[in-house]
Write an enzyme that holds these catalytic residues in place. Structure first.
Site, PDB file in Angstrom:
ATOM      1  CB  CYS A  60      34.020  27.511  18.149  1.00 14.86           C
ATOM      2  SG  CYS A  60      33.978  28.572  16.710  1.00 14.86           S
ATOM      3  CB  CYS A 112      36.796  25.794  16.038  1.00 18.64           C
ATOM      4  SG  CYS A 112      37.647  27.316  16.491  1.00 18.64           S
ATOM      5  N   GLY A 162      24.597  41.933  15.665  1.00 19.18           N
ATOM      6  CA  GLY A 162      23.946  40.876  14.904  1.00 19.18           C
ATOM      7  C   GLY A 162      24.766  39.610  14.747  1.00 19.18           C
ATOM      8  CB  THR A 195      24.220  34.335  15.125  1.00 17.97           C
ATOM      9  OG1 THR A 195      24.647  34.006  13.806  1.00 17.97           O
ATOM     10  CG2 THR A 195      23.111  35.373  15.071  1.00 17.97           C
ATOM     11  CG  HIS A 245      35.477  31.086  14.226  1.00 14.64           C
ATOM     12  ND1 HIS A 245      36.209  29.987  14.633  1.00 14.64           N
ATOM     13  CD2 HIS A 245      36.061  31.521  13.079  1.00 14.64           C
ATOM     14  CE1 HIS A 245      37.206  29.776  13.783  1.00 14.64           C
ATOM     15  NE2 HIS A 245      37.128  30.689  12.830  1.00 14.64           N
ATOM     16  CG  HIS A 287      31.552  34.676  10.074  1.00 17.72           C
ATOM     17  ND1 HIS A 287      31.442  34.545  11.439  1.00 17.72           N
ATOM     18  CD2 HIS A 287      30.352  35.137   9.644  1.00 17.72           C
ATOM     19  CE1 HIS A 287      30.227  34.889  11.824  1.00 17.72           C
ATOM     20  NE2 HIS A 287      29.545  35.264  10.751  1.00 17.72           N
TER      21      HIS A 287
HETATM   22  P1  5GP Z   1      26.580  35.947  11.793  1.00 16.58           P
HETATM   23  O1  5GP Z   1      25.157  36.173  12.202  1.00 16.58           O
HETATM   24  O2  5GP Z   1      27.402  35.497  12.967  1.00 16.58           O
HETATM   25  O3  5GP Z   1      27.182  37.087  11.037  1.00 16.58           O
HETATM   26  O4  5GP Z   1      26.520  34.767  10.716  1.00 16.58           O
HETATM   27  C1  5GP Z   1      26.561  33.417  11.028  1.00 16.58           C
HETATM   28  C2  5GP Z   1      26.229  32.677   9.760  1.00 16.58           C
HETATM   29  O5  5GP Z   1      26.690  31.346   9.902  1.00 16.58           O
HETATM   30  C3  5GP Z   1      24.739  32.581   9.424  1.00 16.58           C
HETATM   31  O6  5GP Z   1      24.495  33.226   8.185  1.00 16.58           O
HETATM   32  C4  5GP Z   1      24.451  31.091   9.382  1.00 16.58           C
HETATM   33  O7  5GP Z   1      23.602  30.729   8.315  1.00 16.58           O
HETATM   34  C5  5GP Z   1      25.821  30.483   9.217  1.00 16.58           C
HETATM   35  N1  5GP Z   1      25.988  29.203   9.851  1.00 16.58           N
HETATM   36  C6  5GP Z   1      25.665  28.865  11.123  1.00 16.58           C
HETATM   37  N2  5GP Z   1      25.980  27.573  11.374  1.00 16.58           N
HETATM   38  C7  5GP Z   1      26.527  27.097  10.228  1.00 16.58           C
HETATM   39  C8  5GP Z   1      27.054  25.813   9.866  1.00 16.58           C
HETATM   40  O8  5GP Z   1      27.087  24.860  10.642  1.00 16.58           O
HETATM   41  N3  5GP Z   1      27.520  25.684   8.606  1.00 16.58           N
HETATM   42  C9  5GP Z   1      27.510  26.720   7.715  1.00 16.58           C
HETATM   43  N4  5GP Z   1      27.979  26.483   6.502  1.00 16.58           N
HETATM   44  N5  5GP Z   1      27.020  27.941   8.015  1.00 16.58           N
HETATM   45  C10 5GP Z   1      26.540  28.119   9.265  1.00 16.58           C
HETATM   46 ZN    ZN Z   2      36.144  29.061  16.463  1.00 17.25          ZN
END
Ligand code: 5GP
Ligand code: ZN
Length: 137
Positions: free
Chosen positions: A4, A7, A92, A94, A97, A99
Site C-alpha cells: 500500500c 502505508c 472513483g 484509486t 487506503h 484518505h
Molecule cells: P483517490 O482516487 O483514491 O481518491 O485518490 C488518490 C490520490 O492519491 C490521487 O489524487 C493521487 O494523485 C494521489 N497519489 C497517488 N499516489 C501518490 C503518492 O505516491 N504520493 C502522493 N503524495 N499522492 C499520491
Molecule cells: Zn495502507
C-alpha cells in the site's frame, strides 16, 4: 499493508510532503495537485475505506481535515474548498487506503462532479431512510 503506497508514506519508506501529523492521521500534498494546495488527509493505521474505520480514526480524520482546511483557506485564499472522499472503484477510489481530499476551488477551475438527481417521491425517501436506520449500530 505491504503493498500500500499510503502505508509506505506513513512508514516514511517513500517520501511525501507532509503538512500535518497527529496520533491517527497524516496530511500530505497530493502528488497530482488538482489545484495548488490540494492536500490528502489519510489515516495512519491502514483502513481500505470508510467502512473499515474505527470511531477514533473517523473522528480524528475529520478533525484533521477541518484543521488543514482552515490552513489552506488562510494560505491560498481560494474561492471555495471541496472535500472529496471515494470508497471503492465504482466511486472513483484509486488508492485503497482511506484518505480525504481537500481541494481549494476557484470559479471555472475544471473540477467537475456530475450530480444526476432523481427527485423521488417522499415515500421513497422514507423507505430508504428505514432501510438505513434498520442497519445502524
Ligand atoms: P483517490 O482516487 O483514491 O481518491 O485518490 C488518490 C490520490 O492519491 C490521487 O489524487 C493521487 O494523485 C494521489 N497519489 C497517488 N499516489 C501518490 C503518492 O505516491 N504520493 C502522493 N503524495 N499522492 C499520491
Ligand atoms: Zn495502507
Amino acid at each position: 499493508m505491504d503493498d500500500c503506497v499510503f502505508c509506505k508514506i506513513v512508514a516514511k519508506q517513500i517520501p511525501a510532503t507532509v503538512v500535518h501529523e497527529d496520533e491517527h492521521t497524516l496530511a500530505f500534498m497530493d502528488i497530482g495537485q488538482v489545484n495548488p494546495g490540494h492536500v490528502l488527509v489519510a489515516v495512519k493505521k491502514h483502513a481500505d475505506n470508510i467502512f473499515a474505520l474505527d470511531d477514533a480514526q473517523a473522528a480524528a480524520v475529520f478533525r484533521s481535515a477541518a484543521r488543514v482546511s482552515r490552513a489552506i483557506r488562510d494560505a491560498f485564499a481560494p474561492q471555495g474548498l471541496s472535500v472529496y472522499q471515494a470508497n471503492g472503484k465504482a466511486a472513483g477510489q484509486t488508492v485503497f487506503h482511506l484518505h480525504i481530499h481537500l481541494v481549494p476551488r476557484h470559479e471555472a477551475d475544471g473540477m467537475e462532479l456530475t450530480w444526476p438527481v432523481k427527485n423521488p417521491p417522499r415515500e421513497k425517501l422514507v423507505d430508504y431512510a428505514e432501510r438505513i436506520k434498520a442497519k445502524l449500530l
